[in-house]
Motif scaffolding. Sequence first.
Motif, short mmCIF file in Angstrom:
data_model
loop_
_atom_site.label_atom_id
_atom_site.label_comp_id
_atom_site.label_asym_id
_atom_site.label_seq_id
_atom_site.Cartn_x
_atom_site.Cartn_y
_atom_site.Cartn_z
N HIS A 50 1.00 -1.18 -0.10
CA HIS A 50 -0.03 0.11 -0.08
C HIS A 50 0.70 1.29 -0.08
CE1 HIS A 50 -3.76 -2.01 1.87
NE2 HIS A 50 -3.69 -2.38 0.62
N GLY A 51 0.33 2.45 -0.55
CA GLY A 51 0.97 3.52 -0.40
C GLY A 51 0.08 4.74 -0.44
N GLU A 52 0.51 6.02 -0.03
CA GLU A 52 -0.64 7.06 0.24
C GLU A 52 -1.10 7.44 -0.89
OE1 GLU A 52 1.68 10.27 2.22
OE2 GLU A 52 1.70 9.00 4.08
N LYS A 53 -0.51 7.37 -2.21
CA LYS A 53 -1.10 7.74 -3.33
C LYS A 53 -1.91 6.67 -4.17
CE LYS A 53 1.65 11.78 -3.74
NZ LYS A 53 1.57 12.10 -2.34
N GLY A 54 -2.09 5.36 -3.30
CA GLY A 54 -2.71 4.47 -4.01
C GLY A 54 -4.08 4.06 -3.33
N ASN A 55 -4.21 2.73 -3.26
CA ASN A 55 -5.75 2.37 -2.50
C ASN A 55 -5.37 1.03 -1.89
OD1 ASN A 55 -5.95 0.68 -4.46
ND2 ASN A 55 -7.45 1.78 -5.61
N ASP A 56 -6.38 0.30 -1.53
CA ASP A 56 -6.23 -1.12 -0.87
C ASP A 56 -5.66 -1.92 -2.00
OD1 ASP A 56 -8.54 -0.91 -2.13
OD2 ASP A 56 -9.60 -2.53 -1.04
N LYS A 57 -5.55 -1.76 -3.44
CA LYS A 57 -5.00 -2.58 -4.09
C LYS A 57 -3.53 -2.43 -4.51
CE LYS A 57 -9.75 -3.24 -5.84
NZ LYS A 57 -10.34 -2.17 -4.76
N THR A 58 -3.07 -1.22 -4.41
CA THR A 58 -1.81 -0.81 -5.15
C THR A 58 -1.22 0.28 -4.14
OG1 THR A 58 -0.89 -0.53 -6.83
CG2 THR A 58 -2.50 0.58 -6.72
N TRP A 59 0.16 0.59 -4.51
CA TRP A 59 0.95 1.47 -3.85
C TRP A 59 0.70 2.83 -4.42
CZ3 TRP A 59 5.10 3.40 -6.88
CH2 TRP A 59 6.00 4.24 -6.53
N SER A 60 0.46 2.70 -5.97
CA SER A 60 0.46 4.20 -6.37
C SER A 60 -0.74 4.11 -7.67
CB SER A 60 1.66 4.67 -7.12
OG SER A 60 1.43 5.96 -7.55
N LEU A 61 -1.68 5.07 -7.79
CA LEU A 61 -2.74 5.34 -8.94
C LEU A 61 -2.06 6.06 -9.75
CD1 LEU A 61 -5.90 5.44 -6.78
CD2 LEU A 61 -4.86 3.11 -7.75
N PHE A 62 -0.89 6.61 -9.47
CA PHE A 62 -0.35 7.67 -10.68
C PHE A 62 -1.24 8.76 -11.08
CE2 PHE A 62 1.70 3.53 -11.22
CZ PHE A 62 2.97 3.96 -10.62
N GLU A 63 -1.99 9.40 -10.10
CA GLU A 63 -2.85 10.25 -10.12
C GLU A 63 -2.25 11.65 -10.03
OE1 GLU A 63 -6.22 9.51 -7.89
OE2 GLU A 63 -7.01 8.23 -9.42
N SER A 64 -1.17 11.93 -9.32
CA SER A 64 -0.52 13.17 -9.22
C SER A 64 0.92 13.11 -9.77
CB SER A 64 -0.55 13.69 -7.82
OG SER A 64 0.30 12.65 -7.29
N SER A 65 1.53 14.21 -10.39
CA SER A 65 2.66 14.24 -10.58
C SER A 65 3.74 13.85 -9.73
CB SER A 65 3.23 15.60 -11.22
OG SER A 65 3.01 16.61 -10.01
N ASP A 66 3.65 13.93 -8.42
CA ASP A 66 4.61 13.33 -7.54
C ASP A 66 4.30 11.97 -7.04
OD1 ASP A 66 2.51 13.75 -5.71
OD2 ASP A 66 3.61 15.03 -4.14
N SER A 67 3.66 11.19 -7.70
CA SER A 67 3.42 9.75 -7.20
C SER A 67 4.35 8.80 -7.08
CB SER A 67 2.09 9.23 -7.76
OG SER A 67 2.50 9.14 -9.23
N VAL A 68 5.44 9.11 -7.76
CA VAL A 68 6.62 8.39 -7.77
C VAL A 68 7.73 8.81 -6.88
CG1 VAL A 68 8.57 7.61 -9.30
CG2 VAL A 68 6.29 7.52 -10.17
N THR A 69 7.88 10.00 -6.91
CA THR A 69 8.89 10.56 -5.72
C THR A 69 8.53 10.75 -4.30
OG1 THR A 69 8.72 12.78 -6.79
CG2 THR A 69 10.28 11.38 -7.77
N ASN A 70 7.15 10.97 -4.25
CA ASN A 70 6.78 11.33 -2.93
C ASN A 70 5.51 10.54 -2.39
OD1 ASN A 70 6.54 12.78 -0.57
ND2 ASN A 70 5.22 14.27 -1.25
N ASN A 71 5.64 9.18 -2.63
CA ASN A 71 4.73 8.30 -2.14
C ASN A 71 5.05 7.17 -1.18
OD1 ASN A 71 2.34 6.97 -2.09
ND2 ASN A 71 2.51 6.00 -4.04
N PRO A 72 5.24 7.52 0.00
CA PRO A 72 5.62 6.33 0.98
C PRO A 72 4.71 5.06 0.66
CG PRO A 72 4.67 8.24 2.17
CD PRO A 72 4.70 8.54 0.66
N ILE A 73 5.43 4.09 1.10
CA ILE A 73 4.64 2.70 1.52
C ILE A 73 4.33 2.98 2.99
CG2 ILE A 73 5.10 0.40 2.02
CD1 ILE A 73 7.32 0.54 -0.19
N ILE A 74 3.01 2.44 3.07
CA ILE A 74 2.26 2.48 4.17
C ILE A 74 2.06 1.09 4.94
CG2 ILE A 74 1.35 4.76 4.34
CD1 ILE A 74 -1.31 3.77 3.36
#
Length: 133
Positions: free
Chosen positions: A19-43
Amino acid sequence: MYKHKKISFVFGDSYTAVHGEKGNDKTWSLFESSDSVTNNPIIRDGYYEKTKGLTTSGGANWNEYLTSCYEGRPQDCPAHLFNLAYNGATVDQLLVASWEPSIADFVTQTKQWQNNIKPQVQYTRALTAIWFG
């Protein structure tokens, strides 16, 4: 662009997903924002709030052990972990549909890597792993 020497890109299904802050219960990232790669912590919380992780034992996933990246931003870990896996993913939606249309299959995961991560990350060594259970 971010540079790092040790990096892992992982693709797959629930046996691989985190899981990630910019994802959901299915994934780490949904890539919906420009910083979803460099500023998306694993939670460690999220969908399974009473456990420490997504595994049935409540622990870290295999790729977190492999990279020593258990939480926080992937680039702050000893070895980067960019996890594109989705809970419930299949290899190709055209062959076997996922139980929910919003789940990215392996074909889509590789496109997400190419469009979102590849342009932002430079590396000299990389491990790519794919696991579907």
